[in-house]
Design a protein around this motif. Structure first.
Motif, PDB file in Angstrom:
ATOM      1  N   GLU A   1     -14.513  14.435 -35.909  1.00  0.00           N
ATOM      2  CA  GLU A   1     -13.305  14.789 -35.161  1.00  0.00           C
ATOM      3  C   GLU A   1     -12.756  16.150 -35.580  1.00  0.00           C
ATOM      4  O   GLU A   1     -12.171  16.871 -34.761  1.00  0.00           O
ATOM      5  N   THR A   2     -12.905  16.517 -36.849  1.00  0.00           N
ATOM      6  CA  THR A   2     -12.351  17.786 -37.323  1.00  0.00           C
ATOM      7  C   THR A   2     -13.012  18.959 -36.622  1.00  0.00           C
ATOM      8  O   THR A   2     -12.328  19.843 -36.080  1.00  0.00           O
ATOM      9  N   LEU A   3     -14.331  18.998 -36.605  1.00  0.00           N
ATOM     10  CA  LEU A   3     -15.048  20.076 -35.920  1.00  0.00           C
ATOM     11  C   LEU A   3     -14.844  19.992 -34.416  1.00  0.00           C
ATOM     12  O   LEU A   3     -14.635  21.013 -33.749  1.00  0.00           O
ATOM     13  N   PHE A   4     -14.879  18.789 -33.872  1.00  0.00           N
ATOM     14  CA  PHE A   4     -14.713  18.608 -32.430  1.00  0.00           C
ATOM     15  C   PHE A   4     -13.354  19.130 -31.958  1.00  0.00           C
ATOM     16  O   PHE A   4     -13.261  19.852 -30.961  1.00  0.00           O
ATOM     17  N   THR A   5     -12.298  18.771 -32.672  1.00  0.00           N
ATOM     18  CA  THR A   5     -10.957  19.201 -32.289  1.00  0.00           C
ATOM     19  C   THR A   5     -10.816  20.709 -32.385  1.00  0.00           C
ATOM     20  O   THR A   5     -10.180  21.341 -31.528  1.00  0.00           O
ATOM     21  N   LEU A   6     -11.395  21.301 -33.417  1.00  0.00           N
ATOM     22  CA  LEU A   6     -11.338  22.754 -33.561  1.00  0.00           C
ATOM     23  C   LEU A   6     -12.023  23.440 -32.389  1.00  0.00           C
ATOM     24  O   LEU A   6     -11.477  24.387 -31.794  1.00  0.00           O
ATOM     25  N   LEU A   7     -13.206  22.997 -32.027  1.00  0.00           N
ATOM     26  CA  LEU A   7     -13.932  23.609 -30.914  1.00  0.00           C
ATOM     27  C   LEU A   7     -13.176  23.429 -29.603  1.00  0.00           C
ATOM     28  O   LEU A   7     -13.128  24.341 -28.770  1.00  0.00           O
ATOM     29  N   LEU A   8     -12.566  22.267 -29.408  1.00  0.00           N
ATOM     30  CA  LEU A   8     -11.805  22.024 -28.186  1.00  0.00           C
ATOM     31  C   LEU A   8     -10.584  22.945 -28.116  1.00  0.00           C
ATOM     32  O   LEU A   8     -10.274  23.518 -27.063  1.00  0.00           O
ATOM     33  N   CYS A   9      -9.881  23.109 -29.240  1.00  0.00           N
ATOM     34  CA  CYS A   9      -8.720  24.006 -29.272  1.00  0.00           C
ATOM     35  C   CYS A   9      -9.148  25.456 -29.039  1.00  0.00           C
ATOM     36  O   CYS A   9      -8.451  26.213 -28.342  1.00  0.00           O
ATOM     37  N   LEU A  10     -10.274  25.853 -29.613  1.00  0.00           N
ATOM     38  CA  LEU A  10     -10.768  27.213 -29.396  1.00  0.00           C
ATOM     39  C   LEU A  10     -11.134  27.430 -27.933  1.00  0.00           C
ATOM     40  O   LEU A  10     -10.898  28.509 -27.374  1.00  0.00           O
ATOM     41  N   CYS A  11     -11.705  26.419 -27.292  1.00  0.00           N
ATOM     42  CA  CYS A  11     -12.033  26.518 -25.871  1.00  0.00           C
ATOM     43  C   CYS A  11     -10.777  26.749 -25.040  1.00  0.00           C
ATOM     44  O   CYS A  11     -10.746  27.608 -24.146  1.00  0.00           O
ATOM     45  N   LEU A  12      -9.722  26.003 -25.333  1.00  0.00           N
ATOM     46  CA  LEU A  12      -8.464  26.178 -24.608  1.00  0.00           C
ATOM     47  C   LEU A  12      -7.870  27.563 -24.866  1.00  0.00           C
ATOM     48  O   LEU A  12      -7.303  28.182 -23.957  1.00  0.00           O
ATOM     49  N   LEU A  13      -8.002  28.042 -26.093  1.00  0.00           N
ATOM     50  CA  LEU A  13      -7.518  29.387 -26.414  1.00  0.00           C
ATOM     51  C   LEU A  13      -8.273  30.443 -25.611  1.00  0.00           C
ATOM     52  O   LEU A  13      -7.675  31.385 -25.074  1.00  0.00           O
ATOM     53  N   LEU A  14      -9.575  30.286 -25.489  1.00  0.00           N
ATOM     54  CA  LEU A  14     -10.386  31.247 -24.742  1.00  0.00           C
ATOM     55  C   LEU A  14     -10.059  31.212 -23.247  1.00  0.00           C
ATOM     56  O   LEU A  14     -10.014  32.256 -22.588  1.00  0.00           O
ATOM     57  N   ILE A  15      -9.819  30.014 -22.718  1.00  0.00           N
ATOM     58  CA  ILE A  15      -9.428  29.917 -21.311  1.00  0.00           C
ATOM     59  C   ILE A  15      -8.078  30.585 -21.085  1.00  0.00           C
ATOM     60  O   ILE A  15      -7.854  31.267 -20.083  1.00  0.00           O
ATOM     61  N   GLN A  16      -7.183  30.415 -22.047  1.00  0.00           N
ATOM     62  CA  GLN A  16      -5.884  31.085 -21.940  1.00  0.00           C
ATOM     63  C   GLN A  16      -6.037  32.602 -21.958  1.00  0.00           C
ATOM     64  O   GLN A  16      -5.345  33.315 -21.217  1.00  0.00           O
ATOM     65  N   GLN A  17      -6.940  33.107 -22.787  1.00  0.00           N
ATOM     66  CA  GLN A  17      -7.182  34.542 -22.820  1.00  0.00           C
ATOM     67  C   GLN A  17      -7.698  35.043 -21.474  1.00  0.00           C
ATOM     68  O   GLN A  17      -7.328  36.125 -21.010  1.00  0.00           O
ATOM     69  N   TYR A  18      -8.543  34.243 -20.840  1.00  0.00           N
ATOM     70  CA  TYR A  18      -9.033  34.612 -19.508  1.00  0.00           C
ATOM     71  C   TYR A  18      -7.890  34.651 -18.500  1.00  0.00           C
ATOM     72  O   TYR A  18      -7.778  35.578 -17.689  1.00  0.00           O
ATOM     73  N   LEU A  19      -7.038  33.632 -18.532  1.00  0.00           N
ATOM     74  CA  LEU A  19      -5.928  33.583 -17.587  1.00  0.00           C
ATOM     75  C   LEU A  19      -4.954  34.734 -17.799  1.00  0.00           C
ATOM     76  O   LEU A  19      -4.264  35.156 -16.869  1.00  0.00           O
TER      77      LEU A  19
END
Length: 254
Positions: free
Chosen positions: A74-92
């Motif tokens: 869960e620790t690695l999974f949650t980090l990757l998921l949060c990073l994905c959302l951060l990257l999508i926000q950067q795109y927006l």
């Protein structure tokens, strides 16, 4: 700032990790990186105080601290998921599609960590089509397609390897059918459906499956497909017990 302090502490831990090779410390280091992945999107969407509050809530949440100490995926999974959302926000914020490509690859890595996420990209694509920053619909569709394509490219080597090994199409792992059957067959625990894996003896899911289908010579992937078929047949034949279980699962979930 608190973020700089977190990064500094993370750098020190990385030095320790390099010399100790301790898996627990790796988990702690990944936990610290969450502070950046959580606070930066909150700061960009609202203000620096909200970013600090988000990082503080994450940092001192008892369940998240406990997950870090238990060395779970869960620790690695949650980090990757949060990073994905951060990257999508950067795109927006910038409309630069390179952020979407990175988000798609990060989402693929998250799905490889925990396979529950591999069905999520279509929903992310719909979100991008609806709320993308491109002026025209065709541009938003292209952006959504880029995210899905990068996700699929990231997953492809592992999916090809598993499909060849299991002799049936397998995206990430062979746990889906097992989980579906344990939650939807005649011996599923009504009060604790998530604990049905503890049922043993003749009532264990694999013994019940073996009485229904011949598992001899089949790969784990082929057995998973049988485990997916069994509960579908059982639920059609016994709809009322399934409704009771569904209510119990809904209550337990919330």
């Amino acid at each position: 700032s608190p973020l700089c302090a977190a990064l500094g502490a993370g750098s020190c831990l990385f030095f320790v990790l390099y010399h100790s090779q301790d898996v627990w410390l790796v988990s702690v280091f990944l936990g610290l990186l969450h502070l950046v992945a959580v606070s930066v999107p909150a700061r960009h969407a609202y203000c620096s105080r909200v970013g600090l509050l988000a990082a503080s809530i994450f940092c001192f949440s008892p369940s998240l601290v406990g997950a870090t100490n238990l060395v779970l995926t869960e620790t690695l999974f949650t980090l990757l998921l949060c990073l994905c959302l951060l990257l999508i926000q950067q795109y927006l914020s910038s409309t630069q599609r390179v952020w979407l490509a990175a988000a798609g690859m990060t989402l693929g890595l998250a799905a490889l960590t925990r396979s529950v996420l591999w069905l999520f990209p279509p929903f992310a694509a719909l979100f991008l089509v609806a709320y993308g920053r491109e002026r025209f619909l065709l541009g938003r569709i292209a952006s959504a397609g880029l995210l899905v394509m990068c996700f699929c490219v990231t997953l492809a080597p592992w999916t090809v390897r598993n499909t060849l090994l299991q002799k049936t199409f397998t995206t990430v792992d062979v746990m889906g059918g097992r989980n579906v059957m344990m939650g939807n067959y005649e011996y599923t625990l009504v009060d604790r459906p998530w604990a049905t894996i503890a049922v043993d003896g003749d009532n264990a899911w694999y013994r019940v499956l073996g009485r229904k289908y011949d598992r001899h010579g089949k790969t784990q992937g082929q057995i998973e497909k049988l485990a997916m078929r069994y509960p579908a047949e059982y639920v059609r034949a016994h709809p009322e017990p399934n409704l009771d279980r569904s209510q119990a699962k809904s209550f337990a979930f919330w």
